[in-house]
Structure formats: structure tokens, C-alpha cells
Design a protein around this motif. Structure first.
Motif, mmCIF file in Angstrom:
data_model
loop_
_atom_site.group_PDB
_atom_site.id
_atom_site.type_symbol
_atom_site.label_atom_id
_atom_site.label_comp_id
_atom_site.label_asym_id
_atom_site.label_seq_id
_atom_site.Cartn_x
_atom_site.Cartn_y
_atom_site.Cartn_z
ATOM 1 N N ASP A 273 0.804 -1.224 0.000
ATOM 2 C CA ASP A 273 0.000 0.000 0.000
ATOM 3 C C ASP A 273 0.836 1.273 0.000
ATOM 4 O O ASP A 273 0.396 2.300 -0.520
ATOM 5 C CB ASP A 273 -0.924 0.010 1.226
ATOM 6 C CG ASP A 273 -1.928 -1.126 1.205
ATOM 7 O OD1 ASP A 273 -2.325 -1.538 0.110
ATOM 8 O OD2 ASP A 273 -2.302 -1.604 2.295
ATOM 9 N N GLU A 429 -9.078 -6.217 2.865
ATOM 10 C CA GLU A 429 -8.358 -5.059 2.335
ATOM 11 C C GLU A 429 -9.275 -4.217 1.455
ATOM 12 O O GLU A 429 -9.229 -2.989 1.479
ATOM 13 C CB GLU A 429 -7.133 -5.526 1.535
ATOM 14 C CG GLU A 429 -5.997 -6.056 2.384
ATOM 15 C CD GLU A 429 -5.329 -4.958 3.178
ATOM 16 O OE1 GLU A 429 -5.422 -3.784 2.757
ATOM 17 O OE2 GLU A 429 -4.723 -5.250 4.213
ATOM 18 N N TRP A 430 -10.112 -4.886 0.661
ATOM 19 C CA TRP A 430 -11.065 -4.190 -0.202
ATOM 20 C C TRP A 430 -12.037 -3.373 0.646
ATOM 21 O O TRP A 430 -12.336 -2.221 0.341
ATOM 22 C CB TRP A 430 -11.805 -5.219 -1.052
ATOM 23 C CG TRP A 430 -12.811 -4.651 -2.026
ATOM 24 C CD1 TRP A 430 -14.106 -4.328 -1.781
ATOM 25 C CD2 TRP A 430 -12.587 -4.330 -3.394
ATOM 26 N NE1 TRP A 430 -14.722 -3.850 -2.904
ATOM 27 C CE2 TRP A 430 -13.808 -3.837 -3.916
ATOM 28 C CE3 TRP A 430 -11.489 -4.413 -4.244
ATOM 29 C CZ2 TRP A 430 -13.952 -3.431 -5.238
ATOM 30 C CZ3 TRP A 430 -11.637 -4.017 -5.574
ATOM 31 C CH2 TRP A 430 -12.856 -3.530 -6.049
ATOM 32 N N GLU A 433 -10.330 -0.305 2.048
ATOM 33 C CA GLU A 433 -10.142 0.706 1.019
ATOM 34 C C GLU A 433 -11.467 1.382 0.670
ATOM 35 O O GLU A 433 -11.523 2.596 0.436
ATOM 36 C CB GLU A 433 -9.521 0.063 -0.232
ATOM 37 C CG GLU A 433 -9.201 1.032 -1.348
ATOM 38 C CD GLU A 433 -8.059 1.967 -0.991
ATOM 39 O OE1 GLU A 433 -7.884 2.964 -1.711
ATOM 40 O OE2 GLU A 433 -7.354 1.717 0.003
ATOM 41 N N ARG A 436 -12.397 3.781 3.543
ATOM 42 C CA ARG A 436 -11.511 4.935 3.502
ATOM 43 C C ARG A 436 -11.896 5.862 2.353
ATOM 44 O O ARG A 436 -12.017 7.091 2.519
ATOM 45 C CB ARG A 436 -10.069 4.460 3.358
ATOM 46 C CG ARG A 436 -9.017 5.494 3.724
ATOM 47 C CD ARG A 436 -8.703 6.497 2.645
ATOM 48 N NE ARG A 436 -8.187 5.874 1.446
ATOM 49 C CZ ARG A 436 -8.077 6.504 0.278
ATOM 50 N NH1 ARG A 436 -8.496 7.752 0.154
ATOM 51 N NH2 ARG A 436 -7.583 5.889 -0.778
ATOM 52 N N SER A 437 -12.118 5.296 1.170
ATOM 53 C CA SER A 437 -12.486 6.112 0.014
ATOM 54 C C SER A 437 -13.832 6.797 0.232
ATOM 55 O O SER A 437 -14.011 7.970 -0.111
ATOM 56 C CB SER A 437 -12.538 5.233 -1.246
ATOM 57 O OG SER A 437 -11.270 4.692 -1.535
ATOM 58 N N TYR A 493 -4.481 11.877 3.191
ATOM 59 C CA TYR A 493 -5.305 11.597 2.015
ATOM 60 C C TYR A 493 -5.620 12.866 1.234
ATOM 61 O O TYR A 493 -5.694 12.842 0.004
ATOM 62 C CB TYR A 493 -6.593 10.892 2.432
ATOM 63 C CG TYR A 493 -6.367 9.477 2.895
ATOM 64 C CD1 TYR A 493 -5.738 8.551 2.087
ATOM 65 C CD2 TYR A 493 -6.770 9.069 4.159
ATOM 66 C CE1 TYR A 493 -5.501 7.254 2.511
ATOM 67 C CE2 TYR A 493 -6.553 7.765 4.601
ATOM 68 C CZ TYR A 493 -5.920 6.866 3.766
ATOM 69 O OH TYR A 493 -5.693 5.589 4.190
ATOM 70 N N THR A 500 -7.255 5.713 -5.692
ATOM 71 C CA THR A 500 -7.411 4.321 -5.292
ATOM 72 C C THR A 500 -6.271 3.485 -5.844
ATOM 73 O O THR A 500 -5.907 3.597 -7.008
ATOM 74 C CB THR A 500 -8.743 3.759 -5.814
ATOM 75 O OG1 THR A 500 -9.788 4.613 -5.372
ATOM 76 C CG2 THR A 500 -8.974 2.357 -5.301
ATOM 77 N N HIS A 501 -5.702 2.667 -4.982
ATOM 78 C CA HIS A 501 -4.644 1.771 -5.425
ATOM 79 C C HIS A 501 -5.202 0.720 -6.377
ATOM 80 O O HIS A 501 -6.340 0.305 -6.263
ATOM 81 C CB HIS A 501 -4.010 1.039 -4.228
ATOM 82 C CG HIS A 501 -3.483 1.963 -3.182
ATOM 83 N ND1 HIS A 501 -2.521 2.898 -3.432
ATOM 84 C CD2 HIS A 501 -3.809 2.106 -1.875
ATOM 85 C CE1 HIS A 501 -2.253 3.570 -2.331
ATOM 86 N NE2 HIS A 501 -3.024 3.106 -1.370
ATOM 87 N N TRP A 503 -5.798 -2.912 -7.520
ATOM 88 C CA TRP A 503 -6.109 -4.001 -6.591
ATOM 89 C C TRP A 503 -6.298 -5.289 -7.353
ATOM 90 O O TRP A 503 -6.882 -5.316 -8.434
ATOM 91 C CB TRP A 503 -7.372 -3.670 -5.820
ATOM 92 C CG TRP A 503 -7.781 -4.690 -4.813
ATOM 93 C CD1 TRP A 503 -7.389 -4.780 -3.519
ATOM 94 C CD2 TRP A 503 -8.687 -5.771 -5.012
ATOM 95 N NE1 TRP A 503 -7.982 -5.823 -2.900
ATOM 96 C CE2 TRP A 503 -8.782 -6.460 -3.800
ATOM 97 C CE3 TRP A 503 -9.424 -6.239 -6.100
ATOM 98 C CZ2 TRP A 503 -9.584 -7.580 -3.632
ATOM 99 C CZ3 TRP A 503 -10.219 -7.354 -5.943
ATOM 100 C CH2 TRP A 503 -10.288 -8.000 -4.709
#
Length: 742
Positions: A273, A429-430, A433, A436-437, A493, A500-501, A503
Motif C-alpha cells: 500500500d 483489504e477491499w 479501502e 476509507r475512500s 489523504y 485508489t490503489h 487491486w
């Protein structure tokens, strides 16, 4: 009367005994509360903040608020220091560590953002020449300060860092927590699960790490050199990976250096990450520092060995040393991102590199000033709300599947329909994310203001999703939005302009089961002992199959790449690699990665970096190319084409490298035999002759390292039995690679 007298005496005995018990209990409670380290009391609770509250509930008399805050933070960092170096026993510390990293890097960015023209933020857009000038300017500033310092000393001025040996000892104790994890900021970098396209960039950066560890030579190991220096004051200095190092008797009590040490470990913890932040941190940390140069001069003047500091003045040089390698890694990474994802992504990557650089520099500029991190993290109620919100979305997914496919709404860079894909949402992890997003996506969420947030409005009457959430579910969502504050939506952020990373669907790899040493995963039946191994054979000569037949690549490839995971996590805590076993593992991993044979002089930027000088991963990619198969992006995309239960078992075992060390050694030995067979199979078409020859050399180097590990394990140690269990189990799986082609 006699009976009455006896009863009186008995009652007095009981009363006296009760008093003794009460006094003993009080003493126990006092000792318990005064114990400055909760880890030395008990490790049953992993809630860092709860333990801090138990121990430091009220400030001691005559203590100011600032002193009180510093005391609490010091204990917080000491405890985190221990747990982050023993992650397999403290896996539940990882979420706290992630939050701590984001809070600290955010504060650093806010502080530095107030004067952007005086730091690396002055380089708004990445330019290699401009970066080189900036770094040279930093070095010129330091060397000018050093020249003035030398001028003062030559004019008769006194030592400026410390005046005598006792003061030098006190200073060395202060900086000890940081120096005893030297290199840890790169400790988690060399992961087989990282994208294959980044291998060369990571290889150069990881070389810095192995050189910090002396390239597997104990006498050159930076942590050991500093330990030897400090043992002049503390002959029984314990390992920095143990709770003993936290004891106040060692007088390692400077908040600045405990925080900086923890920051080193935090930044390395999430390479998937935060790779750009790691590269930026590395670029600053390897730059020349004034106190290093002063210490190199003043320690001999008070009768102490200065070699640790002399070493860092020379090995970190900006021409061929770590500083030069760090800058090249940054330039290579930006170039890679620009080619693969475009200029916009490269600009974001540059900002993240700047964030990492600032995070390192800020640790020392901040000094011993407290950061109130405990208050900013200690919010269990928010964690529960976040979990409830995720559970609500998770419960709605099946009912809402594909209903949002026509929506143009985006959260971050991904559509709402993509976020709520049922299969993807299973991954933790998804989910993290997504939340967070979502929490940083205006106008859908305005942190702290649910009435203004468009998402909450859509669930009320008149909104397009009215009725999708029940009253209680909407109330939970609103409570969560209202609870969002700085600590939950860090400035970081906003600084990087949320992106977004990329994935990939990752297989579930659980490492939280502490009740088992994974014995059930190692197959069945009888476990052979050491006596069952022939002693009169070539060291790597156990026959596994006939490579004159076509190998089954669907079995071979997942195992070939995954073998690199087996010992990679053993070295993430530098303090665990100062003994002969640790050094041997470092050399083993260097050979596996394709580094040249170790020498007393480091190679620095002279280390060959072409694919011809690659390691196991590069040989695996060559096998794939020779078979005319598509090149996978990473291990997970390889698994999607060629699933392997045993490869997943290997990853799971490798996540606990200390507990499973014997098993992992045995598996590694079995895979060396596979490597040797591939290197000797010139007619199989797997590798070209030059690669086969190079692989054979790497096999021998790896074998020598594993032999050192085995020799250092005491006779009767259960790790010997585990070694043979791991060896035999891996051998069975490897044999399957040479069955009939599917």
C-alpha cells in the motif's frame, strides 16, 4: 472458659491472617500499578491504549500536563516497538499500526505544509535533476555546518555533542532504540507478493537493507556494531526484539528516539500500500546528518569506538552509496508509474514519495515534543461504528448486486457498482479501502456533518435510495459520519489527492491462528526423522523426477515463485539477524534474489541489475516466456491461472517465520533440489544454458546458508524434527510437478 479463650485466640489468628492477606494484596496492587511496562506484567491484552490507561490513569504529583502526555506516549511507543518486531504473536497490532502511521505522517505533512518553499515540497513536479540539486543542497548545508564545527574545534572549542565519556554514554542510550532497529524501514519490502514489474526497483532498495545487515556478515552488521558499542556501558544488554529492552534499568527513555524507531518499523509494514512512502523515507534517512559526523569525531576523544558512525558517513554517500541508490530507486519508480499508469498517476506517486521523505525528516525536527497520538487513536467506539457500517453494506450486497451498474457515481476512482461486487467485498483489504475512500469522498461524505452528506440524504424521504436502509441502519451511518474527524480521515489523504490503489483479487491467507503450528497442513502420516536421510549421497542429490519428460507447469510455476516466501519474513526485525542463523538467512535471501557473492567491500551501485543477474523470480519468468505463456502481473494473478493449495499453505506458514522456522528450513532445502534439477535439465527448454549455469551457482550458495542454520540449531531441538517434516512434505508436492502433463 478454656473454649472461650481458644475461640478468642483463633479469632485473633484469623484477624491477623486477614490483615496479612490484605497487606500483601495492597503491595501486589502497588507493584502492579507502578510497573512501568505493561508487557512485563502481562501480554494477555493487545489493546495498547487500554493498557496505557490502566497504567497511567492519573498523573504523578508535581507532573505538568506536557510531562504527563510525554510519559504516556513514551510507554505507548515502547510497547508498539516490541509488538511490531514480534508480529506473529501480535497480529492484532497491525490495524493500530496502520492508523498510527497515517496519523503521524499526516501531522508531519501539516507541519511541513506551512512552509513548503523550505523543504522537498518546493519541488512541485518530479524532475530528476531538480531532485538531485535539492539533495545536493541538503548535503552542502550539512557539510558547511560541519566545516564551521571543525573550525571551532581547531580554534580550541570544546566537544559540542558531549563533554566526557559519561555524557557520551548517556547520548548513546538516548539514541539506542533507533539504532537497534537500523534498517527496519525496509524490513518488509522484499515480498514475493509484490508486482513482478517492480522487482528491479525493489531489488536495489532492498540491497540497502541487506547492507545495513552487513550482507549477512556479523562483523559488518550495523545493529551488532552498535550493540557492541553500547555493551561497554550495558554488558547484559538484551536483544531489541525482547521485552527486556523496555525495562527502565537500561535508561532508554527519550521519546524522540522511541517514536523515530517505531516510525521506521511503521513505514515498512505495508509495502503493498505504501511503497512510494517507503522510497521517500529511504531517500531522506540515507542522507548525511550532522550529528553522525560529530559523533564520529568526538567519540574517540572520550575513549570510545566511533566506527558505527564513521561507517554511516561513508556507506551513505551520494555517489555510489545508499543515498545515491535511494535517489535512483525514486527516479526509477516514477518512470515506471508514468509508463504504466500515466503522468497523473506519476504526479500522485511523487507526492507520496515527498510524504515519506517528510515523515523521516519530521521525526528529528519534532524532537521530544509529544504529538497526542494516544488521544487521536484511542477511539474504540469509532472502530465499532466503522465495523457496523461495513456490515450493513455487506448485508445489502446480494440484494443490490448489479442494480448500480447504470450509475455514474464514483467513490474514489472506482464506480459504486465495482465497489459493491459481492466477490470483491469479501476481502478485508477491499473493505478497508472502500470505507476509507467513502469517508473522503465529498459531497457524499462530509466528515462530522451527516445532514450535509449527500449519501445520508439519499436514504431519507425524497432520496433515490429511500427505503434501502432501515431507520436503525441510517442512524448508524449518520453516527459514523458524525464521528469522522482528523484521526479518521487523516490529512495524508487530502495531501495526495485521494487515488485508489490498483487491486488484485487476493487469496485469503490467515495468520491469526495461534493455537496451531500448522502441523495439519503438512500432510499426513508418519514423519521421517533425521536417521531416515541417507548420509552417503551428494548433498543435493535426492532424486525427485525425470526432467527429460515435460514438467507439469501448472504444478511447477506456483511452487517455483512461492518458494521465495519461505524465509523472507524472518529478517524484518534487524535485531533478530545479528546471530549466525540470522546472518545465514540474510545471505540465503541475497542468493535467492540474485545478488553477487558477498565481499568485505560492499558493491553499492556497482551491483549488476540486469535480468541476466536475476534470481529465482527472474528464472521463473524466463520459464514462462520459453513456454510462450502470458506473463502474470504478480503472484496472485499467477494463482488465478494456476491455483495451488500447497502454495497457499507455504504463504501461511511463512507468515510465522519464528514459530515455523524448522519447517520452513526443510521446505527450502527441498526446493533447492528442485532448483538443482532445473539447472541441470539443459534439454528441457525451461532455461537457457547461461541461466542454468547461474542457477546452479545460486543453488550452492543457498545450500551453504541452510547448512549453517541447521548446524546452529542445538541437538535435540524440535526444529530438527520440523525440518524433516517440512522437507518431506515439500518433496511430495514437488514430485507432482513431473507427473503427466495436464
Amino acid at each position: 472458659m478454656a473454649l472461650e479463650f481458644d475461640l478468642v485466640i483463633e479469632n485473633r489468628h484469623v484477624a491477623f491472617s486477614s490483615i496479612l492477606i490484605l497487606i500483601g494484596t495492597c503491595i501486589t496492587i502497588i507493584v502492579y500499578l507502578r510497573n512501568p511496562n505493561p508487557l512485563l506484567r502481562s501480554e494477555r491484552s493487545n489493546d495498547l491504549f487500554a493498557q496505557g490507561r490502566k497504567r497511567l490513569k492519573e498523573p504523578p504529583a508535581a507532573t505538568t500536563n506536557a510531562e504527563w502526555t510525554s510519559m504516556r506516549e513514551l510507554e505507548f511507543y515502547k510497547e508498539l516497538y516490541f509488538k511490531l518486531q514480534n508480529l506473529e504473536e501480535h497480529t492484532d497490532t497491525v490495524p493500530i499500526a496502520r492508523r498510527a502511521f497515517l496519523v503521524l505522517v499526516s501531522q508531519a505533512l501539516e507541519d511541513y505544509g506551512k512552509a513548503p518553499n523550505t523543504n522537498i515540497l518546493s519541488i512541485e513536479h518530479f524532475d530528476k535533476n531538480e531532485l538531485a540539486c535539492f539533495l545536493q543542497s541538503h548535503q552542502d548545508k550539512v557539510t558547511s555546518q560541519y566545516r564551521r564545527y571543525i573550525s571551532r574545534r581547531q580554534s580550541g572549542g570544546p566537544c559540542e555533542l558531549f563533554q566526557d565519556q559519561q555524557a557520551a554514554g548517556d547520548w548513546l542510550r538516548e539514541i539506542a532504540p533507533l539504532k537497534l532497529v537500523d534498517g527496519a524501514w525496509l524490513g518488509h519490502l522484499n515480498k514475493i507478493t509484490m508486482p513482478f514489474s517492480l522487482r528491479q526497483i525493489m531489488r536495489q532498495t532492498w540491497q540497502v537493507f541487506t547492507e545495513e545487515l552487513g550482507n549477512g556478515n556479523r562483523d559488518q552488521h550495523h545493529v551488532k556494531i552498535f550493540e557492541d558499542l553500547l555493551r561497554g556501558f550495558e554488558p547484559d544488554l538484551p536483544s531489541p526484539t525482547t521485552t527486556a529492552i523496555l525495562h527502565p534499568r537500561y535508561k532508554l527513555g527519550n521519546l524522540k528516539y522511541w517514536r523515530a524507531a517505531v516510525a521506521q518499523i511503521l513505514v515498512s509494514l505495508f509495502p503493498h500500500d505504501f511503497l512510494p512512502e517507503i522510497l521517500g523515507f529511504n531517500m531522506h534517512f540515507e542522507s548525511l546528518q550532522l550529528d553522525t559526523m560529530q559523533a564520529a569525531k568526538e567519540l574517540p576523544e572520550v575513549g570510545l569506538n566511533a566506527y558505527y558512525f564513521l561507517l554511516h558517513v561513508s556507506i551513505d554517500n551520494g555517489h555510489s552509496g545508499h543515498a545515491a541508490m535511494a535517489m535512483e530507486s525514486v527516479a526509477d519508480y516514477i518512470r515506471h508509474i508514468a509508463d504504466a499508469e500515466g503522468e497523473v498517476a506519476a504526479e500522485v506517486a511523487w507526492k507520496r514519495i515527498q510524504a515519506g521523505y517528510i515523515f523521516s525528516e519530521w521525526q528529528f525536527q519534532k524532537g521530544s515534543q509529544a504529538t497526542n497520538i494516544i488521544e487521536r487513536l484511542d477511539d474504540a467506539s469509532n472502530d465499532r461504528l466503522e465495523s457496523k457500517v461495513l456490515a450493513i453494506f455487506g448485508s445489502k450486497i446480494q440484494a443490490a448486486h448489479r442494480l448500480h451498474c447504470g450509475s455514474r457515481v464514483k467513490i474514489g476512482r472506482r464506480s459504486l457498482s465495482d465497489w459493491l461486487d459481492p466477490e470483491a467485498f469479501l476481502d478485508e483489504e477491499w473493505q478497508r479501502e472502500f470505507i476509507r475512500s467513502l469517508s473522503t469522498s465529498k459531497p457524499w461524505i462530509y466528515p462530522g456533518d451527516s445532514r450535509r452528506s449527500k449519501l445520508a440524504q439519499e436514504f431519507r424521504w425524497g432520496g433515490r435510495m429511500y427505503g434501502a436502509f432501515t431507520k436503525s441502519e441510517l442512524e448508524t451511518l449518520e453516527l459514523w459520519i458524525n464521528s469522522l474527524d482528523y484521526a479518521r480521515t487523516p490529512f495524508y489523504y487530502s495531501f495526495i489527492e485521494p487515488i485508489t490503489h490498483s487491486w488484485h483479487q487476493r487469496p485469503k491467507i490467515s495468520n491469526t491462528d495461534k493455537s496451531s503450528n500448522f502441523g495439519l497442513a503438512l500432510g499426513s502420516g508418519s514423519i521421517e526423522t533425521a536417521s531416515s536421510l541417507p548420509k552417503d549421497q551428494d548433498p543435493l542429490g535426492k532424486y525427485l523426477g525425470d526432467l527429460s519428460t515435460n514438467p507439469n507447469l501448472s504444478f511447477l510455476l506456483p511452487l517455483w515463485f512461492t518458494q521465495c516466501c519461505l524465509l523472507e519474513s524472518y529478517v524484518y526485525a534487524p535485531g533478530r539477524t545479528t546471530d549466525k542463523i540470522g546472518c545465514a538467512v540474510v545471505r540465503f535471501l541475497r542468493a535467492q534474489s540474485g545478488f553477487e557473492t558477498e565481499d568485505l567491500v560492499v558493491t553499492g551501485t556497482d551491483e549488476p541489475r540486469t535480468t541476466e543477474n536475476g534470481g529465482i523470480v527472474e528464472f521463473g519468468l524466463e520459464i514462462i516466456r520459453h513456454a510462450s505463456l502470458p506473463i502474470p502481473q504478480d503472484l496472485y494473478s499467477l494463482f488465478s491461472r494456476w491455483p495451488s493449495d500447497f502454495a497457499m499453505t507455504m504463504l501461511k506458514l511463512a507468515s510465522s517465520p519464528i514459530r515455523n522456522f524448522g519447517i520452513l528450513l526443510g521446505m527450502s532445502m527441498a526446493f533447492l533440489e528442485l532448483q538443482e534439477m532445473v539447472s541441470e535439465s539443459t534439454n528441457s527448454g525451461l532455461l537457457c544454458p547461461k541461466s542454468s549455469e547461474r542457477l546452479a551457482l545460486l543453488v550452492r550458495r543457498q545450500y551453504q546458508c541452510l547448512q549453517v542454520c541447521l548446524q546452529e540449531i542445538p541437538p535435540g531441538d524440535t526444529r530438527h524434527v520440523d525440518f524433516h517434516r517440512g522437507y518431506d512434505t515439500a518433496k511430495v508436492e514437488i514430485n507432482k510437478c513431473f507427473g503427466p502433463t495436464v
